[in-house]
Design an enzyme around this catalytic site. Structure first.
Site, short mmCIF file in Angstrom:
data_model
loop_
_atom_site.label_atom_id
_atom_site.label_comp_id
_atom_site.label_asym_id
_atom_site.label_seq_id
_atom_site.Cartn_x
_atom_site.Cartn_y
_atom_site.Cartn_z
N PHE A 109 -14.95 3.99 7.84
CA PHE A 109 -13.25 4.57 7.07
C PHE A 109 -13.29 4.72 5.45
O PHE A 109 -12.56 4.46 4.74
CB PHE A 109 -12.72 3.80 7.64
CG PHE A 109 -12.63 1.74 7.58
CD1 PHE A 109 -12.71 1.57 6.46
CD2 PHE A 109 -13.61 1.03 8.61
CE1 PHE A 109 -12.83 0.04 5.90
CE2 PHE A 109 -14.44 -0.34 8.63
CZ PHE A 109 -13.37 -0.33 6.88
N THR A 166 -5.86 -8.12 9.97
CA THR A 166 -6.46 -6.55 10.32
C THR A 166 -6.17 -5.48 11.61
O THR A 166 -5.46 -4.30 11.13
CB THR A 166 -8.09 -6.46 9.70
OG1 THR A 166 -7.93 -7.32 8.93
CG2 THR A 166 -7.95 -4.84 8.71
N ARG A 196 -2.75 -14.54 4.05
CA ARG A 196 -3.02 -13.67 5.05
C ARG A 196 -1.67 -14.22 6.20
O ARG A 196 -2.39 -13.05 7.29
CB ARG A 196 -4.11 -14.76 5.66
CG ARG A 196 -5.19 -13.98 4.09
CD ARG A 196 -5.89 -12.91 3.90
NE ARG A 196 -6.57 -12.29 5.11
CZ ARG A 196 -7.30 -11.53 4.74
NH1 ARG A 196 -7.18 -10.18 4.17
NH2 ARG A 196 -7.91 -10.82 5.99
N HIS A 215 -2.03 -5.56 1.38
CA HIS A 215 -3.37 -6.66 1.22
C HIS A 215 -2.90 -7.54 0.46
O HIS A 215 -1.92 -7.75 0.14
CB HIS A 215 -3.97 -5.41 0.01
CG HIS A 215 -5.15 -6.25 -0.28
ND1 HIS A 215 -6.29 -6.64 0.49
CD2 HIS A 215 -5.16 -6.89 -1.60
CE1 HIS A 215 -7.19 -7.38 -0.55
NE2 HIS A 215 -6.01 -7.60 -1.62
N ASN A 219 -2.05 0.48 7.30
CA ASN A 219 -1.38 -1.21 7.22
C ASN A 219 -0.36 -2.30 6.42
O ASN A 219 -0.14 -3.30 6.02
CB ASN A 219 -2.79 -2.17 8.01
CG ASN A 219 -3.44 -2.64 6.51
OD1 ASN A 219 -3.54 -1.68 5.84
ND2 ASN A 219 -4.89 -3.11 7.39
N ARG A 235 2.95 -7.16 9.06
CA ARG A 235 1.71 -5.67 9.86
C ARG A 235 2.51 -5.67 11.68
O ARG A 235 2.62 -4.72 11.72
CB ARG A 235 0.59 -5.87 10.11
CG ARG A 235 -0.98 -5.52 8.26
CD ARG A 235 -1.99 -6.38 8.66
NE ARG A 235 -2.45 -5.49 7.02
CZ ARG A 235 -3.18 -6.57 6.81
NH1 ARG A 235 -4.29 -6.73 7.08
NH2 ARG A 235 -3.93 -5.88 5.41
N LYS A 265 1.02 -1.08 0.07
CA LYS A 265 0.18 -0.24 -0.10
C LYS A 265 0.78 1.49 0.00
O LYS A 265 1.83 0.78 -0.10
CB LYS A 265 -0.63 -0.05 1.49
CG LYS A 265 -1.42 -1.31 1.25
CD LYS A 265 -2.75 -1.06 2.35
CE LYS A 265 -3.88 -1.83 2.73
NZ LYS A 265 -4.61 -2.01 3.28
N GLU A 306 -9.27 -10.05 -7.45
CA GLU A 306 -8.42 -8.86 -7.87
C GLU A 306 -7.37 -9.04 -8.63
O GLU A 306 -7.19 -8.12 -8.81
CB GLU A 306 -7.71 -9.24 -6.05
CG GLU A 306 -9.14 -8.75 -5.23
CD GLU A 306 -8.28 -8.92 -3.58
OE1 GLU A 306 -7.48 -9.27 -3.72
OE2 GLU A 306 -9.39 -8.72 -3.15
N TYR A 348 -12.12 -2.82 -3.48
CA TYR A 348 -13.26 -2.66 -2.07
C TYR A 348 -14.35 -2.30 -1.76
O TYR A 348 -15.70 -1.52 -1.03
CB TYR A 348 -12.37 -1.16 -1.21
CG TYR A 348 -10.97 -2.01 -0.09
CD1 TYR A 348 -11.20 -2.86 0.04
CD2 TYR A 348 -9.54 -0.34 -0.58
CE1 TYR A 348 -9.14 -2.58 0.37
CE2 TYR A 348 -8.49 -0.57 -0.46
CZ TYR A 348 -8.31 -2.07 0.37
OH TYR A 348 -7.03 -2.54 0.18
N1 UDP Z 1 -9.03 -0.61 6.99
C1 UDP Z 1 -9.65 0.72 8.30
N2 UDP Z 1 -10.31 0.25 9.13
C2 UDP Z 1 -10.98 -0.67 9.43
C3 UDP Z 1 -10.96 -1.14 9.35
C4 UDP Z 1 -9.99 -1.76 7.51
O1 UDP Z 1 -8.98 1.81 7.59
O2 UDP Z 1 -11.62 0.44 11.27
C5 UDP Z 1 -8.49 -0.65 5.92
C6 UDP Z 1 -7.68 -1.28 6.09
O3 UDP Z 1 -6.88 -0.41 5.39
C7 UDP Z 1 -7.78 -2.52 5.98
C8 UDP Z 1 -8.69 -1.97 4.62
O4 UDP Z 1 -9.58 -1.22 5.27
O5 UDP Z 1 -6.25 -3.42 5.60
C9 UDP Z 1 -9.65 -3.49 3.95
O6 UDP Z 1 -10.22 -3.62 5.03
P1 UDP Z 1 -10.64 -5.92 5.54
O7 UDP Z 1 -11.72 -6.06 6.89
O8 UDP Z 1 -11.04 -6.13 3.80
O9 UDP Z 1 -9.29 -6.16 5.99
P2 UDP Z 1 -7.68 -6.95 5.05
O10 UDP Z 1 -8.15 -8.02 4.38
O11 UDP Z 1 -6.79 -5.73 4.40
O12 UDP Z 1 -6.76 -7.16 6.65
#
Ligand code: UDP
Length: 161
Positions: free
Chosen positions: A68, A102, A96, A126, A123, A113, A20, A137, A60
């Protein structure tokens, strides 16, 4: 598909990993690529680009109603991203785990992370969360002609299994 040399099933599973904008700004691209190479996964696609609103809103689309969402899109367009496709056994799930939770407070040390991020909104990386999600994707971010289906001719951690 079976490997010509071993007769074992070829591993075709692929996932999309993106560094990112904060990861690029912080010069973490090399360290992140290194973790996936070291694990034995095969890089089959790689590019740097400034992500568009169109691609990000598709990427997204499941988060459109989240509070957010707008700041997430601002963050993701704040600078270039490095998008990659990695291939190998169980690559979606393993990635993952390598990327970490996350919420950085729950991301284990040793994960990307867990090692580089303290806030959910910055974070660093992705990783696709399912095999079907990864397929969508990969199609969204890459044209088929830009993925390279290359044969490995040295011993790697996966060549004996
Ligand atoms: N995100 C955020 N605030 C939150 C949750 C998610 O800014 O409270 C952002 C963060 O960059 C995250 C992305 O949204 O990586 C996608 O969220 P997801 O729940 O899909 O998490 P990921 O799969 O990236 O772990």
């Amino acid at each position: 598909h079976r490997s010509k040399s071993t007769g074992l099933p070829d591993v075709r599973e692929r996932t999309l990993i993106a560094v990112k904008p904060d990861g690029v700004q912080r010069r973490l691209v090399g360290q992140i690529i290194q973790r996936f190479e070291q694990r034995g996964f095969k890089l089959v696609g790689l590019k740097m680009l400034q992500a568009s609103q169109d691609v990000l809103s598709e990427h997204y689309c499941g988060l459109r109603t989240k509070p957010f969402y707008n700041s997430l899109l601002r963050y993701m367009t704040s600078g270039p991203v490095v998008v990659m496709v990695w291939e190998g056994h169980n690559v979606v799930q393993t990635s993952r785990t390598m990327v970490g939770h996350t919420n950085p407070a729950e991301a284990m040390a040793g994960t990307v992370r867990g090692d580089f991020s303290m806030h959910v909104s910055r974070n660093v990386v992705h990783a696709s969360d399912s095999v079907e999600g990864a397929q969508k994707e990969i199609q969204l971010w890459f044209q088929a002609k830009d993925l390279v289906d290359w044969d490995c001719w040295v011993q790697t951690s996966t060549s004996e299994v």
